[in-house]
Design a protein around this motif. Structure first.
Motif, PDB file in Angstrom:
ATOM      1  N   ASP A 251       0.797  -1.232   0.000  1.00 19.73           N
ATOM      2  CA  ASP A 251       0.000   0.000   0.000  1.00 19.73           C
ATOM      3  C   ASP A 251       0.828   1.280   0.000  1.00 19.73           C
ATOM      4  OD1 ASP A 251      -2.217  -1.579  -0.075  1.00 19.73           O
ATOM      5  OD2 ASP A 251      -2.902  -1.111   1.961  1.00 19.73           O
ATOM      6  N   ARG A 252       2.011   1.235   0.614  1.00 18.35           N
ATOM      7  CA  ARG A 252       2.858   2.442   0.637  1.00 18.35           C
ATOM      8  C   ARG A 252       3.293   2.835  -0.764  1.00 18.35           C
ATOM      9  NH1 ARG A 252       6.304  -0.514   4.609  1.00 18.35           N
ATOM     10  NH2 ARG A 252       7.344  -0.951   2.680  1.00 18.35           N
ATOM     11  N   ALA A 253       3.554   1.836  -1.589  1.00 16.28           N
ATOM     12  CA  ALA A 253       4.072   2.105  -2.926  1.00 16.28           C
ATOM     13  C   ALA A 253       2.966   2.230  -3.969  1.00 16.28           C
ATOM     14  CB  ALA A 253       5.034   0.990  -3.340  1.00 16.28           C
ATOM     15  N   LEU A 254       1.984   1.330  -3.883  1.00 18.04           N
ATOM     16  CA  LEU A 254       0.954   1.292  -4.913  1.00 18.04           C
ATOM     17  C   LEU A 254      -0.284   0.607  -4.350  1.00 18.04           C
ATOM     18  CD1 LEU A 254       0.220   1.677  -7.957  1.00 18.04           C
ATOM     19  CD2 LEU A 254       1.170  -0.598  -8.349  1.00 18.04           C
ATOM     20  N   LYS A 255      -1.388   1.299  -4.345  1.00 18.33           N
ATOM     21  CA  LYS A 255      -2.651   0.690  -3.896  1.00 18.33           C
ATOM     22  C   LYS A 255      -3.092  -0.301  -4.972  1.00 18.33           C
ATOM     23  CE  LYS A 255      -3.821   3.748  -0.430  1.00 18.33           C
ATOM     24  NZ  LYS A 255      -3.325   3.354   0.821  1.00 18.33           N
ATOM     25  N   ILE A 256      -3.216  -1.555  -4.594  1.00 21.33           N
ATOM     26  CA  ILE A 256      -3.470  -2.627  -5.561  1.00 21.33           C
ATOM     27  C   ILE A 256      -4.960  -2.811  -5.854  1.00 21.33           C
ATOM     28  CG2 ILE A 256      -3.533  -4.562  -3.939  1.00 21.33           C
ATOM     29  CD1 ILE A 256      -1.546  -4.617  -7.154  1.00 21.33           C
ATOM     30  N   GLY A 257      -5.835  -2.325  -4.979  1.00 23.27           N
ATOM     31  CA  GLY A 257      -7.270  -2.435  -5.223  1.00 23.27           C
ATOM     32  C   GLY A 257      -7.827  -3.798  -4.841  1.00 23.27           C
ATOM     33  N   ASP A 258      -8.956  -4.147  -5.418  1.00 21.40           N
ATOM     34  CA  ASP A 258      -9.686  -5.372  -5.103  1.00 21.40           C
ATOM     35  C   ASP A 258      -9.096  -6.540  -5.897  1.00 21.40           C
ATOM     36  OD1 ASP A 258     -11.523  -7.464  -4.778  1.00 21.40           O
ATOM     37  OD2 ASP A 258     -13.218  -6.093  -4.675  1.00 21.40           O
ATOM     38  N   LEU A 259      -8.227  -7.298  -5.258  1.00 23.59           N
ATOM     39  CA  LEU A 259      -7.558  -8.407  -5.939  1.00 23.59           C
ATOM     40  C   LEU A 259      -8.530  -9.522  -6.317  1.00 23.59           C
ATOM     41  CD1 LEU A 259      -4.263  -8.506  -3.900  1.00 23.59           C
ATOM     42  CD2 LEU A 259      -4.535  -7.876  -6.291  1.00 23.59           C
ATOM     43  N   ARG A 260      -9.561  -9.722  -5.523  1.00 22.55           N
ATOM     44  CA  ARG A 260     -10.553 -10.752  -5.849  1.00 22.55           C
ATOM     45  C   ARG A 260     -11.198 -10.437  -7.200  1.00 22.55           C
ATOM     46  NH1 ARG A 260     -15.782 -11.084  -5.744  1.00 22.55           N
ATOM     47  NH2 ARG A 260     -16.002  -9.119  -4.645  1.00 22.55           N
ATOM     48  N   LYS A 261     -11.605  -9.199  -7.378  1.00 16.34           N
ATOM     49  CA  LYS A 261     -12.236  -8.801  -8.638  1.00 16.34           C
ATOM     50  C   LYS A 261     -11.244  -8.866  -9.797  1.00 16.34           C
ATOM     51  CE  LYS A 261     -15.957  -5.902  -6.904  1.00 16.34           C
ATOM     52  NZ  LYS A 261     -16.466  -4.521  -6.788  1.00 16.34           N
ATOM     53  N   LYS A 262     -10.009  -8.517  -9.529  1.00 17.60           N
ATOM     54  CA  LYS A 262      -9.009  -8.557 -10.601  1.00 17.60           C
ATOM     55  C   LYS A 262      -8.786  -9.992 -11.077  1.00 17.60           C
ATOM     56  CE  LYS A 262      -6.716  -4.280  -9.640  1.00 17.60           C
ATOM     57  NZ  LYS A 262      -5.657  -3.545  -9.049  1.00 17.60           N
ATOM     58  N   PHE A 263      -8.669 -10.930 -10.135  1.00 17.24           N
ATOM     59  CA  PHE A 263      -8.493 -12.327 -10.540  1.00 17.24           C
ATOM     60  C   PHE A 263      -9.738 -12.853 -11.248  1.00 17.24           C
ATOM     61  CE2 PHE A 263      -4.504 -12.442  -8.406  1.00 17.24           C
ATOM     62  CZ  PHE A 263      -3.837 -13.532  -8.937  1.00 17.24           C
TER      63      PHE A 263
END
Length: 181
Positions: free
Chosen positions: A154-166
């Motif tokens: 999170d400090r570098a890049l907010k990855i968002g909703d990984l469940r939805k991405k997969f």
């Protein structure tokens, strides 16, 4: 060592080894065994604790972790540590290895399963998404990817909703509390 990385997967490892996977220290390389690749190699101490508890090597050896000439290094080495399926530590490489192993097992009609634990930080690597797409394309129902979403990225890049991405890559995805057995 990377203590938080190790702590964040201990419950996941316990459930996998005790409840789900078919891996035995008596026959660690049995062809019918399930495979576990812990891609987040920084969590080596957690892996070692579980392997020692399961009898792959003496628990007393854990005191040698990270010491000069110890086989229990900062990242797991499959050539040195009994029960380690793949040497890992370079982020983003565990899922591609797991996809290759799962595809090979499927081609051989071997019913074994492949589990891979990746970190949320690894999801910043393109190889994760290329592998997710390839696994969905080949319908690798023998592959289970577990993401340790401990928000380390999170400090570098907010990855968002990984469940939805997969899911968008064709995976059946669920979210769980990784510390609730």
């Amino acid at each position: 060592g990377h203590i938080p990385s190790a702590f964040s997967i201990l419950d996941i490892l316990w459930v996998l080894y005790d409840q789900i996977m078919n891996i035995s220290p008596k026959k660690p390389y049995n062809e019918k065994r399930d495979r576990l690749i812990v891609s987040k190699g920084h969590s080596a101490l957690g892996i070692y604790a579980e392997l020692a508890q399961k009898g792959f090597f003496p628990i007393s050896d854990l005191s040698k972790f990270g010491k000069f000439d110890s086989y229990l290094g900062g990242h797991p080495d499959r050539n040195k540590v009994p029960g380690v399926e793949a040497s890992t530590g370079s982020l983003g490489h565990g899922l591609p290895m797991a996809v290759g192993i799962a595809l090979g097992l499927k081609i051989k009609k071997n019913k074994s399963k492949v589990f891979v634990i990746i970190g949320d930080g690894e999801c910043n690597e393109g190889t994760i998404w290329e592998s997710a797409m390839l696994a969905a394309h080949h319908k690798l129902s023998n592959l289970c990817c577990i993401i340790d979403h401990n928000h380390s990225t999170d400090r570098a890049l907010k990855i968002g909703d990984l469940r939805k991405k997969f899911q968008s890559f064709g995976w059946h995805s669920i979210s769980i509390d990784g510390h609730n057995h």
